[in-house]
Design a protein around this motif. Structure first.
Motif, PDB file in Angstrom:
ATOM      1  N   ARG A 155       0.833  -1.193   0.000  1.00  0.00           N
ATOM      2  CA  ARG A 155       0.000   0.000   0.000  1.00  0.00           C
ATOM      3  C   ARG A 155       0.879   1.259   0.000  1.00  0.00           C
ATOM      4  NH1 ARG A 155      -4.790  -1.888   4.186  1.00  0.00           N
ATOM      5  NH2 ARG A 155      -5.944  -3.138   2.657  1.00  0.00           N
ATOM      6  N   VAL A 156       0.297   2.330  -0.534  1.00  0.00           N
ATOM      7  CA  VAL A 156       0.946   3.636  -0.565  1.00  0.00           C
ATOM      8  C   VAL A 156       0.147   4.561   0.346  1.00  0.00           C
ATOM      9  CG1 VAL A 156       1.694   5.563  -2.010  1.00  0.00           C
ATOM     10  CG2 VAL A 156       1.663   3.235  -2.950  1.00  0.00           C
ATOM     11  N   TYR A 157       0.824   5.217   1.291  1.00  0.00           N
ATOM     12  CA  TYR A 157       0.163   6.057   2.290  1.00  0.00           C
ATOM     13  C   TYR A 157       0.521   7.521   2.056  1.00  0.00           C
ATOM     14  CZ  TYR A 157      -0.422   1.551   4.569  1.00  0.00           C
ATOM     15  OH  TYR A 157      -0.746   0.243   4.835  1.00  0.00           O
ATOM     16  N   MET A 158      -0.506   8.376   2.059  1.00  0.00           N
ATOM     17  CA  MET A 158      -0.309   9.801   1.822  1.00  0.00           C
ATOM     18  C   MET A 158      -1.197  10.613   2.753  1.00  0.00           C
ATOM     19  SD  MET A 158      -1.014  12.050  -1.672  1.00  0.00           S
ATOM     20  CE  MET A 158      -2.695  11.419  -1.781  1.00  0.00           C
ATOM     21  N   GLY A 159      -0.642  11.685   3.321  1.00  0.00           N
ATOM     22  CA  GLY A 159      -1.436  12.662   4.041  1.00  0.00           C
ATOM     23  C   GLY A 159      -2.012  13.674   3.074  1.00  0.00           C
ATOM     24  N   THR A 160      -3.157  14.264   3.417  1.00  0.00           N
ATOM     25  CA  THR A 160      -3.832  15.181   2.500  1.00  0.00           C
ATOM     26  C   THR A 160      -3.940  16.589   3.084  1.00  0.00           C
ATOM     27  OG1 THR A 160      -6.090  14.814   3.311  1.00  0.00           O
ATOM     28  CG2 THR A 160      -5.215  13.243   1.673  1.00  0.00           C
ATOM     29  N   LEU A 161      -4.111  17.549   2.191  1.00  0.00           N
ATOM     30  CA  LEU A 161      -4.239  18.941   2.591  1.00  0.00           C
ATOM     31  C   LEU A 161      -5.468  19.189   3.456  1.00  0.00           C
ATOM     32  CD1 LEU A 161      -3.308  20.606  -0.804  1.00  0.00           C
ATOM     33  CD2 LEU A 161      -2.011  20.831   1.321  1.00  0.00           C
ATOM     34  N   ASP A 162      -6.499  18.368   3.305  1.00  0.00           N
ATOM     35  CA  ASP A 162      -7.702  18.567   4.117  1.00  0.00           C
ATOM     36  C   ASP A 162      -7.715  17.677   5.361  1.00  0.00           C
ATOM     37  OD1 ASP A 162      -8.157  16.196   2.793  1.00  0.00           O
ATOM     38  OD2 ASP A 162     -10.054  16.795   1.874  1.00  0.00           O
ATOM     39  N   GLY A 163      -6.544  17.190   5.775  1.00  0.00           N
ATOM     40  CA  GLY A 163      -6.415  16.583   7.097  1.00  0.00           C
ATOM     41  C   GLY A 163      -6.726  15.110   7.194  1.00  0.00           C
ATOM     42  N   ARG A 164      -6.478  14.327   6.120  1.00  0.00           N
ATOM     43  CA  ARG A 164      -6.726  12.897   6.169  1.00  0.00           C
ATOM     44  C   ARG A 164      -5.449  12.114   5.891  1.00  0.00           C
ATOM     45  NH1 ARG A 164      -9.546  11.693   1.685  1.00  0.00           N
ATOM     46  NH2 ARG A 164      -9.192  13.773   0.844  1.00  0.00           N
ATOM     47  N   LEU A 165      -5.471  10.836   6.223  1.00  0.00           N
ATOM     48  CA  LEU A 165      -4.450   9.873   5.811  1.00  0.00           C
ATOM     49  C   LEU A 165      -5.149   8.860   4.926  1.00  0.00           C
ATOM     50  CD1 LEU A 165      -1.532   8.696   6.077  1.00  0.00           C
ATOM     51  CD2 LEU A 165      -2.421   7.317   7.982  1.00  0.00           C
ATOM     52  N   VAL A 166      -4.638   8.663   3.702  1.00  0.00           N
ATOM     53  CA  VAL A 166      -5.258   7.718   2.782  1.00  0.00           C
ATOM     54  C   VAL A 166      -4.277   6.593   2.472  1.00  0.00           C
ATOM     55  CG1 VAL A 166      -6.774   9.443   1.761  1.00  0.00           C
ATOM     56  CG2 VAL A 166      -4.537   9.021   0.732  1.00  0.00           C
ATOM     57  N   ALA A 167      -4.814   5.404   2.263  1.00  0.00           N
ATOM     58  CA  ALA A 167      -4.028   4.230   1.882  1.00  0.00           C
ATOM     59  C   ALA A 167      -4.490   3.788   0.499  1.00  0.00           C
ATOM     60  CB  ALA A 167      -4.223   3.095   2.891  1.00  0.00           C
ATOM     61  N   LEU A 168      -3.526   3.638  -0.424  1.00  0.00           N
ATOM     62  CA  LEU A 168      -3.822   3.240  -1.796  1.00  0.00           C
ATOM     63  C   LEU A 168      -3.223   1.875  -2.079  1.00  0.00           C
ATOM     64  CD1 LEU A 168      -2.782   6.572  -3.576  1.00  0.00           C
ATOM     65  CD2 LEU A 168      -5.040   5.986  -2.622  1.00  0.00           C
ATOM     66  N   ASP A 169      -3.873   1.104  -2.939  1.00  0.00           N
ATOM     67  CA  ASP A 169      -3.309  -0.148  -3.413  1.00  0.00           C
ATOM     68  C   ASP A 169      -2.109   0.170  -4.292  1.00  0.00           C
ATOM     69  OD1 ASP A 169      -2.829  -2.454  -5.218  1.00  0.00           O
ATOM     70  OD2 ASP A 169      -4.641  -3.277  -4.302  1.00  0.00           O
ATOM     71  N   ALA A 170      -0.950  -0.366  -3.960  1.00  0.00           N
ATOM     72  CA  ALA A 170       0.275  -0.035  -4.681  1.00  0.00           C
ATOM     73  C   ALA A 170       0.266  -0.550  -6.112  1.00  0.00           C
ATOM     74  CB  ALA A 170       1.491  -0.590  -3.936  1.00  0.00           C
ATOM     75  N   ARG A 171      -0.577  -1.507  -6.429  1.00  0.00           N
ATOM     76  CA  ARG A 171      -0.634  -2.045  -7.788  1.00  0.00           C
ATOM     77  C   ARG A 171      -1.538  -1.229  -8.704  1.00  0.00           C
ATOM     78  NH1 ARG A 171      -2.853  -7.770  -6.262  1.00  0.00           N
ATOM     79  NH2 ARG A 171      -4.112  -6.305  -5.036  1.00  0.00           N
ATOM     80  N   THR A 172      -2.602  -0.653  -8.134  1.00  0.00           N
ATOM     81  CA  THR A 172      -3.624  -0.010  -8.958  1.00  0.00           C
ATOM     82  C   THR A 172      -3.824   1.467  -8.663  1.00  0.00           C
ATOM     83  OG1 THR A 172      -5.410  -0.531  -7.405  1.00  0.00           O
ATOM     84  CG2 THR A 172      -4.851  -2.205  -9.063  1.00  0.00           C
ATOM     85  N   GLY A 173      -3.441   1.921  -7.460  1.00  0.00           N
ATOM     86  CA  GLY A 173      -3.707   3.292  -7.061  1.00  0.00           C
ATOM     87  C   GLY A 173      -5.090   3.506  -6.494  1.00  0.00           C
ATOM     88  N   ARG A 174      -5.883   2.458  -6.371  1.00  0.00           N
ATOM     89  CA  ARG A 174      -7.221   2.609  -5.805  1.00  0.00           C
ATOM     90  C   ARG A 174      -7.140   2.746  -4.287  1.00  0.00           C
ATOM     91  NH1 ARG A 174      -8.251  -1.713  -9.579  1.00  0.00           N
ATOM     92  NH2 ARG A 174      -9.354  -0.926 -11.416  1.00  0.00           N
ATOM     93  N   ARG A 175      -8.035   3.562  -3.750  1.00  0.00           N
ATOM     94  CA  ARG A 175      -8.021   3.789  -2.310  1.00  0.00           C
ATOM     95  C   ARG A 175      -8.502   2.564  -1.555  1.00  0.00           C
ATOM     96  NH1 ARG A 175     -12.039   8.036  -0.459  1.00  0.00           N
ATOM     97  NH2 ARG A 175     -10.712   9.554  -1.504  1.00  0.00           N
ATOM     98  N   ALA A 176      -7.726   2.174  -0.533  1.00  0.00           N
ATOM     99  CA  ALA A 176      -8.101   1.049   0.322  1.00  0.00           C
ATOM    100  C   ALA A 176      -8.858   1.528   1.557  1.00  0.00           C
ATOM    101  CB  ALA A 176      -6.863   0.257   0.733  1.00  0.00           C
ATOM    102  N   TRP A 177      -8.385   2.608   2.164  1.00  0.00           N
ATOM    103  CA  TRP A 177      -9.081   3.203   3.296  1.00  0.00           C
ATOM    104  C   TRP A 177      -8.597   4.637   3.493  1.00  0.00           C
ATOM    105  CZ3 TRP A 177      -5.544   4.875   6.758  1.00  0.00           C
ATOM    106  CH2 TRP A 177      -4.400   4.118   7.009  1.00  0.00           C
TER     107      TRP A 177
END
Length: 316
Positions: A155-177
């Motif tokens: 998974r790829v983890y990124m913080g966002t400008l609007d105050g969230r932490l998102v987890a993406l599937d590293a193979r597809t880029g789709r959000r996991a949570w």
């Protein structure tokens, strides 16, 4: 305080605004938090293998020390002048870039302003996928920047400008949570690069210019559940941010403070710790051998007029 100390100690472990969170139970008076799960997880083992690979750059600072040192030896002082452009990729985003790309398992992951993540072939620059996070109206002081991502356990983890932490599937880029870190309408943003270790994703917040109370939070890498949170502005129950009312810094330099006036003002400004600043927008370092999370703390709030925040202003 009128003139902020250049150096403040937190218990016996902190220097120059650097905080260390210990992860077990100890007798040295240091605040301790549990980092995470078993060291034998496949995600942890995979990241450690990538860190041992000299051709990878698998974390913000390459490894968890944040030394940003590459062990590669092919490029030297003698031949560096012969380097030539191999490829170029244009994101189409006309904003400031502050991120460090990650490279592991044959993929380069780049985060951009406005919270895009792009997966590229590092040999050719060919795009594999792009995720453009949908943002709400954002409050941010210094441009719509992002400083990097963490890759861990597929998974790829990124913080966002609007105050969230998102987890993406590293193979597809789709959000996991996704997990809500803080309320952006109160000035909180997440611009720093997360760091992953022992089944946890650790991230700080930006926004000291808007009167936040800074903190660092660990989330479960698999589910996004909050595991622990450490506030960088200690409340009254934790001793408060007044400190010891120090006339000098730890090296003996006179801070030219009117301590009597500050102490007299302390009752008037008793609640300033609630909006005391203390952002953590740089990626923390991890010492797994000692079980420590180590991070730098930013400016107090308000950052210029110190008259309304008497005291040492720990831990800014």
């Amino acid at each position: 305080m009128r003139t902020s100390p250049t150096v403040l100690w937190f218990h016996r472990c902190l220097l120059a605004g650097l905080l260390g969170l210990a992860l077990g139970c100890g007798r040295d008076g240091v605040r301790r938090e549990r980092l995470g799960a078993s060291e034998g997880t496949s995600a942890e083992a995979g990241l450690q293998r990538a860190m041992a690979d000299s051709a990878s750059w698998p974390s913000y600072g390459r490894d968890r020390t944040n030394q940003r040192y590459s062990p590669l030896t092919q490029v030297t002082a003698e031949n560096v002048g012969g380097l030539r452009l191999a490829w170029r990729y244009k994101t189409g985003l006309p904003h400031a870039f502050e991120a460090s790309p990650l490279v592991l398992d044959g993929v380069m992951y780049v985060s951009t302003p406005l919270n895009h993540v792009i997966a590229l072939d590092p040999a050719t620059g060919r795009k594999r996928w792009e995720h453009a996070e949908t943002l709400s109206t954002t409050v941010h002081c210094c441009g719509p920047v992002n400083r990097g991502v963490a890759v861990y356990g597929g998974r790829v983890y990124m913080g966002t400008l609007d105050g969230r932490l998102v987890a993406l599937d590293a193979r597809t880029g789709r959000r996991a949570w996704q997990a809500r870190v803080a309320d952006n309408e109160r000035g909180y943003a997440v611009t720093g690069a997360p760091v992953a270790a022992d089944g946890k994703v650790i991230v700080g917040v930006s926004g000291a210019e808007y009167g936040i109370r800074g903190f660092v939070t660990a989330y479960d890498a698999g589910t996004g559940r909050q595991v622990w949170r450490f506030y960088t502005i200690p409340g009254p129950a934790e001793g408060g941010w007044w400190g010891k009312w120090s006339a000098t810094d730890p090296f003996g330099t006179d801070l030219h403070r009117d301590l009597a006036r500050e102490q007299a003002d302390s009752a008037r400004y008793a609640d300033t710790w609630k909006t005391g600043g203390g952002s953590v927008w740089q990626a923390p370092a991890i010492d797994r051998e000692l079980g420590l999370v180590i991070f730098a703390v930013g400016n107090p709030s308000p950052d210029l007029d110190g008259s309304i925040r008497p005291g040492d202003n720990l831990y800014t």
